[in-house]
Design a protein around this motif. Structure first.
Motif, PDB file in Angstrom:
ATOM      1  N   LEU A  35      32.211  56.814 -13.215  1.00 36.38           N
ATOM      2  CA  LEU A  35      32.216  58.360 -14.331  1.00 36.38           C
ATOM      3  C   LEU A  35      32.229  57.292 -15.616  1.00 36.38           C
ATOM      4  O   LEU A  35      32.534  57.134 -15.712  1.00 36.38           O
ATOM      5  N   SER A  36      31.268  58.231 -16.058  1.00 37.07           N
ATOM      6  CA  SER A  36      31.044  58.321 -17.703  1.00 37.07           C
ATOM      7  C   SER A  36      32.138  59.499 -18.671  1.00 37.07           C
ATOM      8  O   SER A  36      33.141  60.202 -18.138  1.00 37.07           O
ATOM      9  N   ALA A  37      32.833  59.004 -19.787  1.00 36.91           N
ATOM     10  CA  ALA A  37      33.575  60.084 -20.203  1.00 36.91           C
ATOM     11  C   ALA A  37      32.907  61.211 -20.112  1.00 36.91           C
ATOM     12  O   ALA A  37      31.547  61.447 -20.376  1.00 36.91           O
ATOM     13  N   VAL A  38      33.652  62.101 -20.577  1.00 38.38           N
ATOM     14  CA  VAL A  38      33.146  63.279 -21.211  1.00 38.38           C
ATOM     15  C   VAL A  38      32.077  63.445 -21.678  1.00 38.38           C
ATOM     16  O   VAL A  38      32.988  62.420 -22.788  1.00 38.38           O
ATOM     17  N   MET A  41      32.366  62.209 -26.357  1.00 40.60           N
ATOM     18  CA  MET A  41      33.336  61.610 -26.525  1.00 40.60           C
ATOM     19  C   MET A  41      33.257  60.628 -27.312  1.00 40.60           C
ATOM     20  O   MET A  41      34.317  59.845 -27.844  1.00 40.60           O
ATOM     21  N   THR A  42      32.662  59.467 -26.038  1.00 43.62           N
ATOM     22  CA  THR A  42      32.526  58.739 -26.751  1.00 43.62           C
ATOM     23  C   THR A  42      31.798  58.319 -28.513  1.00 43.62           C
ATOM     24  O   THR A  42      31.842  57.392 -28.953  1.00 43.62           O
ATOM     25  N   ASN A  43      31.070  59.067 -28.535  1.00 46.71           N
ATOM     26  CA  ASN A  43      30.898  59.294 -30.063  1.00 46.71           C
ATOM     27  C   ASN A  43      31.677  59.670 -30.994  1.00 46.71           C
ATOM     28  O   ASN A  43      32.255  59.175 -31.955  1.00 46.71           O
ATOM     29  N   GLY A 107      37.732  57.075 -23.633  1.00 46.50           N
ATOM     30  CA  GLY A 107      37.112  58.008 -23.530  1.00 46.50           C
ATOM     31  C   GLY A 107      37.331  57.292 -21.674  1.00 46.50           C
ATOM     32  O   GLY A 107      37.081  58.771 -20.930  1.00 46.50           O
ATOM     33  N   GLU A 108      36.831  56.601 -21.192  1.00 46.44           N
ATOM     34  CA  GLU A 108      36.557  56.564 -19.451  1.00 46.44           C
ATOM     35  C   GLU A 108      37.331  56.576 -19.012  1.00 46.44           C
ATOM     36  O   GLU A 108      37.638  56.632 -17.827  1.00 46.44           O
ATOM     37  N   ARG A 109      38.741  56.053 -19.314  1.00 53.40           N
ATOM     38  CA  ARG A 109      39.705  55.547 -19.231  1.00 53.40           C
ATOM     39  C   ARG A 109      40.776  57.213 -19.181  1.00 53.40           C
ATOM     40  O   ARG A 109      40.800  57.666 -17.618  1.00 53.40           O
ATOM     41  N   GLY A 166      32.919  54.129 -15.473  1.00 54.44           N
ATOM     42  CA  GLY A 166      31.534  53.175 -16.063  1.00 54.44           C
ATOM     43  C   GLY A 166      32.230  52.669 -17.171  1.00 54.44           C
ATOM     44  O   GLY A 166      32.977  52.755 -17.955  1.00 54.44           O
ATOM     45  N   PHE A 167      30.716  51.706 -18.200  1.00 57.98           N
ATOM     46  CA  PHE A 167      30.401  51.660 -19.233  1.00 57.98           C
ATOM     47  C   PHE A 167      31.606  50.246 -19.511  1.00 57.98           C
ATOM     48  O   PHE A 167      31.361  49.270 -20.513  1.00 57.98           O
ATOM     49  N   ILE A 168      32.759  50.340 -19.108  1.00 57.05           N
ATOM     50  CA  ILE A 168      33.999  49.239 -19.340  1.00 57.05           C
ATOM     51  C   ILE A 168      33.848  48.506 -19.039  1.00 57.05           C
ATOM     52  O   ILE A 168      34.302  48.391 -17.446  1.00 57.05           O
ATOM     53  N   GLY A 180      27.747  48.270 -23.334  1.00 52.48           N
ATOM     54  CA  GLY A 180      26.959  48.994 -24.517  1.00 52.48           C
ATOM     55  C   GLY A 180      26.821  50.289 -23.667  1.00 52.48           C
ATOM     56  O   GLY A 180      26.871  50.907 -22.698  1.00 52.48           O
ATOM     57  N   ARG A 181      26.423  51.148 -24.875  1.00 54.65           N
ATOM     58  CA  ARG A 181      25.765  52.726 -25.099  1.00 54.65           C
ATOM     59  C   ARG A 181      25.319  52.732 -23.772  1.00 54.65           C
ATOM     60  O   ARG A 181      24.528  52.755 -23.661  1.00 54.65           O
ATOM     61  N   GLY A 182      25.309  54.218 -22.558  1.00 56.97           N
ATOM     62  CA  GLY A 182      24.687  54.036 -21.768  1.00 56.97           C
ATOM     63  C   GLY A 182      24.879  53.600 -20.548  1.00 56.97           C
ATOM     64  O   GLY A 182      24.563  53.519 -19.542  1.00 56.97           O
ATOM     65  N   GLY A 183      26.113  52.256 -20.674  1.00 53.03           N
ATOM     66  CA  GLY A 183      26.338  52.148 -19.550  1.00 53.03           C
ATOM     67  C   GLY A 183      26.471  51.777 -18.176  1.00 53.03           C
ATOM     68  O   GLY A 183      27.294  50.588 -17.318  1.00 53.03           O
ATOM     69  N   SER A 184      27.163  52.935 -18.375  1.00 54.56           N
ATOM     70  CA  SER A 184      27.823  53.111 -16.668  1.00 54.56           C
ATOM     71  C   SER A 184      27.298  53.829 -15.542  1.00 54.56           C
ATOM     72  O   SER A 184      27.087  53.294 -14.651  1.00 54.56           O
ATOM     73  N   ASP A 185      25.537  53.803 -16.009  1.00 52.06           N
ATOM     74  CA  ASP A 185      24.337  53.521 -15.235  1.00 52.06           C
ATOM     75  C   ASP A 185      24.412  52.082 -15.086  1.00 52.06           C
ATOM     76  O   ASP A 185      24.005  51.896 -13.460  1.00 52.06           O
ATOM     77  N   LEU A 186      24.634  51.220 -15.430  1.00 54.76           N
ATOM     78  CA  LEU A 186      24.539  49.736 -14.959  1.00 54.76           C
ATOM     79  C   LEU A 186      26.340  49.790 -13.958  1.00 54.76           C
ATOM     80  O   LEU A 186      26.059  48.474 -12.741  1.00 54.76           O
TER      81      LEU A 186
HETATM   82  N1  ASP Z   1      30.276  56.647 -22.314  1.00 55.57           N
HETATM   83  C1  ASP Z   1      29.364  55.713 -22.662  1.00 55.57           C
HETATM   84  C2  ASP Z   1      28.674  56.387 -23.615  1.00 55.57           C
HETATM   85  O1  ASP Z   1      28.785  57.343 -24.510  1.00 55.57           O
HETATM   86  C3  ASP Z   1      28.598  55.327 -21.520  1.00 55.57           C
HETATM   87  C4  ASP Z   1      28.173  56.090 -20.733  1.00 55.57           C
HETATM   88  O2  ASP Z   1      27.714  57.177 -21.102  1.00 55.57           O
HETATM   89  O3  ASP Z   1      27.089  56.018 -19.653  1.00 55.57           O
HETATM   90  O4  ASP Z   1      27.336  55.643 -24.631  1.00 55.57           O
END
Ligand code: ASP
Ligand code: MG
Length: 413
Positions: A35-38, A41-43, A107-109, A166-168, A180-186
Motif C-alpha cells: 500500500l501507498s499512503a492515503v 499524505m506524502t505531499n 504516510g505509508e506507516r 510501499g515506497f519506504i 523516490g516519489r511514486g516508489g510504491s510501484d517499485l
Molecule cells: N506515497 C508515495 C508518494 O506519494 C509513494 C507512492 O505513492 O508510490 O510518492
C-alpha cells in the motif's frame, strides 16, 4: 502467488479501502498487498518537513490526524484499536528533530497500520511485514534481495495476506529512506521478483497505460498489451501511471505486470509482458521540465575525447542526460535535473560557447520496433513541422524516437 499494489487514491477514503479489501479477497491463493499512503499524505508530509514555523507544522499535523481519524472512524476503528493521539505527538517529535525521511515514511506507516487493524476487525488473516525491517538498500542503492525474499517467505508462511508498506525502506547504514516519489510501484515489483510471483498487479485510478496524456489529448484509450520495453520507455518519458523503475525487476524475472483501475475493476487495464502485442506504434508520452544545453566549439572538429570531457561534467554533478545530438562543431544535450545547472554551465564554458534554454518538452513516440519503419518518422516529422522542434533522437532504441519541442507547443504537437 500474486502481488497487489494499491495507490493513494485507492486508499483515500473508508469506501475505497473497503473496495480494496473486496478486490483482494476475491483472489484465491496467497497475496502480498503493498500500500501507498492515503492520497495527498506524502505531499502533506513534504510540506511539513519544509516548514520552519511551528504554527504551520501544527496545522499540517492536525490536518493529517483529522484525515486519518475520519477514515478510521468510518471503518469502525475508534478507540484503542488505532490510537491517533500518539500519531500527533510522534509527528511533532520527528518534525522537531528535522528527520525528513522518517517523516515522509509516516504516510505509508500509518496507512498500513490502519488497514491492518481493519483487516483484523473483519477477522481476515493478515501478517504485517514492516518494510523498514525487511527492505534494505546496499551502498549502491540496490535492494538486498536475499533478505527481502527471506522476510517475505517467512510472513507468507503465516498463511494470511502479507501486508506491507510501499515506497519506504532503509539504507545500508540503517537509516530510513525511500525509493523516490511514486516508489510504491517499485516495491511491488521487487516483491514480485523476490517471490517469483505469477503476476504483479498495480491498482490505480485509471484503466491502465493510455495512448496519450488525457489532460493534453482528447481521444485517448487504454492500451491492452505492452511489452516490458515499451512500458519502460513510456514510464521513463512521462507516463505517470507507473514509476519508471517498476518494469526492471519484473522484466528480469519475466513476471507480467497488470495495471488495473480500482474504481472500475472489470476494465481490462494494461498487461505488460515480454512479448506485448507485437511491433508497431503504441503510444506517445511527453516529459516536461527539460532544459537544453548547446556547446559550440571548433575544437570538436575531428578531435577525440571531446564528448568524454563534456560528459565528465555531467557525471561530476550527478546529472543524468536525456537526449543528445551532435554535429562536428556542436553538441546539444538535455537534462531534467537543473539543481547544478549553474555549475554545469560554468564548467562547460571551458570547452566552447554555451547556450541553454528551459521550458522544453521531450515528446516520445513509442512502439516495439518503431524505428525499423522509417515511414513512421516521416509521418511524425511532417505532423510536427509547425512546432519548432529543435532536436530529434532516432535510432538509439528500436522502440522509440523523440523530439524536443518548446513546452508551449506541446498541445499543438
Ligand atoms: N506515497 C508515495 C508518494 O506519494 C509513494 C507512492 O505513492 O508510490 O510518492
Ligand atoms: Mg503512483
Amino acid at each position: 502467488m500474486i502481488v497487489m499494489k494499491f495507490g493513494g487514491t485507492s486508499v483515500g477514503s473508508a469506501d475505497r479501502i473497503k473496495s480494496v479489501i473486496d478486490i483482494v479477497c476475491q483472489h484465491e491463493g496467497p497475496v502480498v498487498l503493498v500500500l501507498s499512503a492515503v492520497s495527498g499524505m506524502t505531499n502533506a508530509l513534504v510540506e511539513l518537513s519544509e516548514t520552519k514555523s511551528s504554527d504551520k507544522a501544527m496545522e499540517i499535523i492536525l490536518d493529517i490526524v483529522d484525515r486519518f481519524s475520519g477514515i478510521s472512524n468510518e471503518l469502525g476503528l475508534e478507540g484503542k484499536d488505532f490510537d491517533l493521539h500518539s500519531v500527533k505527538t510522534h509527528l511533532l517529535d520527528i518534525w522537531q528533530r528535522s528527520e525528513t525521511d522518517l517523516l515522509l515514511s509516516q504516510g505509508e506507516r500509518i496507512t498500513v497500520k490502519m488497514v491492518s487493524r481493519y483487516l483484523s476487525s473483519l477477522g481476515i488473516p493478515c501478517e504485517h511485514m514492516n518494510a523498514l525491517e525487511s527492505l534494505v538498500l546496499n551502498e549502491e542503492g540496490n535492494p538486498d534481495m536475499h533478505s527481502y525474499t527471506r522476510s517475505l517467505r517467512r510472513h507468507l508462511a503465516g498463511g494470511g495476506i502479507v501486508l506491507t508498506e510501499g515506497f519506504i525502506c532503509r539504507d545500508h547504514e540503517g537509516k530510513v529512506t525511500n525509493l523516490g516519489r511514486g516508489g510504491s510501484d517499485l516495491t511491488a515489483s521487487l516483491a514480485g521478483a523476490a517471490l517469483d510471483a505469477d503476476e504483479i498487479q498495480i491498482w490505480t485510478d485509471v484503466s491502465g497505460m493510455l495512448t496519450c496524456d488525457p489532460r493534453v489529448v482528447e481521444k485517448t484509450r487504454s492500451i491492452q498489451e505492452l511489452s516490458f520495453d515499451e512500458a519502460a520507455e513510456l514510464a521513463y518519458f512521462g507516463a505517470k501511471v507507473l514509476h519508471p523503475r517498476t518494469v526492471m525487476p519484473a522484466r528480469q524475472k519475466n513476471i507480467p505486470v497488470r495495471i488495473k483501475n480500482t474504481f472500475y475493476p472489470d476494465d481490462h487495464g494494461t498487461v505488460i509482458t515480454r512479448k506485448g502485442s507485437g511491433p508497431g506504434l503504441k503510444a506517445m508520452a511527453a516529459k516536461d521540465g527539460i532544459t537544453v544545453i548547446k556547446i559550440v566549439s571548433d575544437r570538436m572538429l575531428m578531435a577525440h575525447g571531446f564528448l568524454a570531457r563534456v560528459f565528465g561534467v555531467f557525471d561530476q554533478f550527478q546529472t543524468p542526460i536525456d537526449m543528445i545530438t551532435t554535429s562536428e562543431v556542436a553538441v546539444s544535450i538535455t537534462i531534467d535535473n537543473t539543481r547544478y545547472l549553474p555549475e554545469i554551465l560554468d564548467s562547460l564554458s571551458a570547452y566552447g560557447q554555451i547556450e541553454f534554454e528551459g521550458h522544453q518538452t521531450i515528446l516520445s513516440i513509442v512502439g516495439d520496433g518503431i524505428t525499423n519503419d522509417p515511414g513512421a518518422l516521416v509521418k511524425a516529422t511532417q505532423a510536427l513541422t509547425d512546432t519548432n522542434f529543435r532536436m530529434l533522437s532516432f535510432g538509439g532504441s528500436p522502440n522509440n524516437f523523440s523530439f524536443l519541442i518548446p513546452t508551449e507547443n506541446k498541445e499543438k504537437a
